[in-house]
Scaffold this active site. Structure first.
Site, PDB file in Angstrom:
ATOM      1  N   CYS A   1       0.898  -1.153  -0.079  1.00  0.00           N
ATOM      2  CA  CYS A   1      -0.258   0.028   0.066  1.00  0.00           C
ATOM      3  C   CYS A   1       0.808   1.459  -0.121  1.00  0.00           C
ATOM      4  CB  CYS A   1      -0.811  -0.098   1.136  1.00  0.00           C
ATOM      5  SG  CYS A   1      -1.573   1.309   1.768  1.00  0.00           S
TER       6      CYS A   1
ATOM      7  N   CYS B   1       1.531   3.473   4.978  1.00  0.00           N
ATOM      8  CA  CYS B   1       2.284   3.538   6.179  1.00  0.00           C
ATOM      9  C   CYS B   1       3.725   3.116   5.963  1.00  0.00           C
ATOM     10  CB  CYS B   1       1.443   2.524   7.258  1.00  0.00           C
ATOM     11  SG  CYS B   1       0.028   2.842   7.862  1.00  0.00           S
TER      12      CYS B   1
ATOM     13  N   CYS C   1      -8.759  -0.427   6.396  1.00  0.00           N
ATOM     14  CA  CYS C   1      -7.387   0.136   6.676  1.00  0.00           C
ATOM     15  C   CYS C   1      -7.343   0.374   8.397  1.00  0.00           C
ATOM     16  CB  CYS C   1      -7.422   1.749   5.874  1.00  0.00           C
ATOM     17  SG  CYS C   1      -6.001   2.567   6.555  1.00  0.00           S
TER      18      CYS C   1
ATOM     19  N   GLN D   1      -7.984  19.054   9.465  1.00  0.00           N
ATOM     20  CA  GLN D   1      -6.913  18.056  10.107  1.00  0.00           C
ATOM     21  C   GLN D   1      -7.403  16.745  10.162  1.00  0.00           C
ATOM     22  OE1 GLN D   1      -3.811  18.754  11.324  1.00  0.00           O
ATOM     23  NE2 GLN D   1      -3.815  20.910  11.115  1.00  0.00           N
TER      24      GLN D   1
ATOM     25  N   CYS E   1       5.694  20.112   9.704  1.00  0.00           N
ATOM     26  CA  CYS E   1       5.619  18.987   9.385  1.00  0.00           C
ATOM     27  C   CYS E   1       6.692  18.347   8.871  1.00  0.00           C
ATOM     28  CB  CYS E   1       4.609  18.616   8.650  1.00  0.00           C
ATOM     29  SG  CYS E   1       4.595  19.446   6.965  1.00  0.00           S
TER      30      CYS E   1
HETATM   31  N1  SAH Z   1      -2.369  26.142  10.125  1.00  0.00           N
HETATM   32  C1  SAH Z   1      -3.455  25.559   9.569  1.00  0.00           C
HETATM   33  C2  SAH Z   1      -2.843  24.665   8.111  1.00  0.00           C
HETATM   34  C3  SAH Z   1      -1.412  24.713   7.604  1.00  0.00           C
HETATM   35  S1  SAH Z   1      -0.985  23.929   6.366  1.00  0.00           S
HETATM   36  C4  SAH Z   1      -3.960  24.340  10.169  1.00  0.00           C
HETATM   37  O1  SAH Z   1      -3.402  24.112  11.341  1.00  0.00           O
HETATM   38  O2  SAH Z   1      -4.969  23.760   9.763  1.00  0.00           O
HETATM   39  C5  SAH Z   1      -0.212  25.288   5.256  1.00  0.00           C
HETATM   40  C6  SAH Z   1      -1.357  26.155   4.665  1.00  0.00           C
HETATM   41  O3  SAH Z   1      -0.320  27.123   4.071  1.00  0.00           O
HETATM   42  C7  SAH Z   1      -2.068  25.485   3.488  1.00  0.00           C
HETATM   43  O4  SAH Z   1      -3.111  25.951   3.743  1.00  0.00           O
HETATM   44  C8  SAH Z   1      -1.453  26.409   2.350  1.00  0.00           C
HETATM   45  O5  SAH Z   1      -2.460  26.587   1.400  1.00  0.00           O
HETATM   46  C9  SAH Z   1      -0.917  27.651   2.876  1.00  0.00           C
HETATM   47  N2  SAH Z   1       0.344  28.220   2.069  1.00  0.00           N
HETATM   48  C10 SAH Z   1       1.223  27.751   1.321  1.00  0.00           C
HETATM   49  N3  SAH Z   1       2.102  28.473   1.020  1.00  0.00           N
HETATM   50  C11 SAH Z   1       1.833  29.664   1.540  1.00  0.00           C
HETATM   51  C12 SAH Z   1       2.261  31.234   1.463  1.00  0.00           C
HETATM   52  N4  SAH Z   1       3.433  31.381   0.935  1.00  0.00           N
HETATM   53  N5  SAH Z   1       1.742  32.130   2.128  1.00  0.00           N
HETATM   54  C13 SAH Z   1       0.553  31.686   3.125  1.00  0.00           C
HETATM   55  N6  SAH Z   1      -0.015  30.563   3.125  1.00  0.00           N
HETATM   56  C14 SAH Z   1       0.416  29.680   2.209  1.00  0.00           C
END
Ligand code: SAH
Length: 494
Positions: A121, A124, A202, A326, A451
């Protein structure tokens, strides 16, 4: 946990076994294995050579990483502290890739993967490691990234926050539909192939989601609704998406179709409603194109509610089928709790939430701040963030569409000076202009949610030069059984 006394013994064992193995090779000159043994330099190692490697740590894709004559060796399925007899499968300038021939010394963390399709898969990467071993490996990934990029030997690293039950946590499945031997399957394409691996059972997916997917498959078969065929470009149903609200247990079901019309849609709705009472929305999203994107632009609600309601802490969300959310709500609450601790708000602060997505972090912090300003690239997410603020009764948060590296410097230029900045960038990390603007704006606290430990550590180096120091680093396990590592760093001005 590994006991302290084990380390030196393992290192000795490694030396001994490498010598033995290579000695044996030397007695067989001309064999593929002999190639590994005789030359002193790692450059001369050839594909097929047999080597012995002690695994030092887990790499970012879940592979074991060790060294052979100072060259990094990546071995799939090998665990830290294991001694592996391996066959070299690829020789690159800076590293080798090898396959396990025999595990000479096994890790106590090695276990049988629970999932029957784990090997094919690809979703994971760490199921062959006990959960305790996974957590250790993830802490080590963070430590290693900081060691490499910041040169910091003494990292204030807190123990990783894991899950008590590291299974069945994913709130959403997004599975390709297809036919294998006449039967409908829903799953993922195995890496580099056109065979669809059925993963409707899954192990990391919420059990209700698994039930919904398997029932939907049965109903599609009963009603003989045509399944899309990628190669022939015939049929209708491409993807089945199911998402559960952790707070209410309600489920949003979306069929992504290659045609405007879903045949027999009335009976499909009726059968789903009979069989799956937890489903509150049945939607159809139309994606006719060949792009690799999952969703198309048009969504029709066939039956039920427009949006799925979800709650995290005191924040409410109304999620349309395409909206990002999320994937592990239980751990998200812990993650945001850590962000809240790091921000240490008293009620008088201006907080900037850069990369705010649908506003989750900013909304979480807003009740403790004077004002929150979120920045997000995707317009649709910005509108969702505003809507989430409205339904949560939050009136001190505003959201701006744009690039964080453009908007924040602009604000700083206009004298808008945040007290606390939160960044949560994609894997590529923050752009330099954003980091420079932060250094100029001098917020007292900078909370970096990441991340990707490598870009996190690189960006921290810039911030360390800009007058910040690292108060602590807190890893959180958002995706047990996978190689993903999430970490939060609190940086403060010197
Ligand atoms: N903080 C949010 C999501 C973070 S994911 C949470 O906790 O749910 C990262 C986000 O950054 C995405 O939504 C993506 O669209 C946005 N992003 C990517 N590049 C960016 C940039 N240069 N300026 C602003 N936002 C951006």
């Amino acid at each position: 946990m590994m006991q302290e006394g084990q380390k030196p013994r393992q290192q000795q064992e490694k030396k001994r076994s490498v010598k033995d193995w290579n000695k044996r090779d030397r007695r067989r000159p001309g064999s593929a294995a002999g190639a590994a043994a005789s030359p002193a330099s790692a450059e001369e190692i050839k594909v097929g050579a047999r080597i012995v490697v002690t695994i030092k740590r887990i790499g970012i894709n879940g592979e074991g990483v060790g060294y052979f004559k100072r060259k990094a060796v990546f071995i799939d399925g090998a665990l830290p502290n294991e001694v592996i007899k391996a066959r070299v499968s690829k020789v690159e300038k800076g590293f080798l890739t090898a396959e396990i021939v025999e595990i000479e010394k096994r890790s106590p963390h090695r276990q049988q993967p629970q999932c029957p399709v784990y090997a094919v898969c690809g979703g994971c990467q760490l199921q062959h490691i006990t959960y305790e071993g996974q957590l250790e490996a993830k802490e080590e990934l963070v430590r290693e990234a900081f060691r490499r990029y910041t040169g910091l030997e003494e990292l204030p690293l807190r123990p990783i926050i894991g899950m008590a039950e590291p299974w069945g946590y994913r709130n959403k499945a997004q599975l390709q539909a297809g036919r294998e031997g006449g039967k409908i399957v829903t799953g993922l394409y195995a890496a580099g192939s056109h065979s669809l691996i059925d993963i409707s059972g899954c192990t990391v997916q919420h059990p209700v989601i698994n039930r919904v997917i398997s029932e939907v498959k049965t109903i599609l078969a009963e009603l003989d609704i045509p399944i899309y065929n990628e190669r022939a470009r015939t049929g209708v149903v491409r993807t089945v998406v199911a998402r559960i609200s952790e707070a209410s247990g309600q489920v949003q079901l979306t069929l992504i179709t290659a045609a405007d019309k879903l045949p027999d849609s009335r009976r499909f709705v009726q059968r789903v409603r009979e069989a799956l009472p937890m489903v509150v929305t049945i939607a159809q999203n139309i994606h006719k194109g060949q792009s690799s994107l999952i969703f198309g632009d048009k969504t029709i609600v066939l039956w039920g509610k427009e949006r799925l309601e979800e709650t995290l802490g005191n924040i409410r969300f109304a999620l349309s089928p395409r909206a990002f959310f999320q994937l592990n709500p239980q751990q998200t609450v812990k993650l945001y709790g850590v962000v809240e601790e790091a921000a240490a708000l008293s009620g008088s602060e201006l907080v900037v939430d850069a990369y705010c997505g649908t506003g989750t972090i900013g909304l979480w912090l807003a009740p403790h701040a004077r004002e929150v300003r979120g920045i997000e690239l995707i317009g649709e997410a910005v509108r969702d963030a505003r809507e989430n603020a409205r339904i949560s009764g939050i009136d001190n948060a505003s959201f701006y569409e744009g690039r964080a590296e453009q908007l924040l410097p602009e604000w700083v230029g206009r004298g808008i000076k945040p007290d606390v900045v939160v960044v949560d960038p994609p894997r590529t990390g923050c752009e330099q202009p954003l980091l420079q603007a932060i250094v100029r704006a001098k917020p007292r606290r900078l909370v970096y949610v990441s991340c990707n430990p490598s870009t996190l550590a690189k960006d921290c180096t810039t911030l360390l030069h800009g007058g910040y120091h690292i108060e602590w680093v807190q890893p959180v396990d958002m995706f047990p059984q996978t190689g993903h590592v999430e970490a939060i760093v609190l940086l403060r001005r010197q």
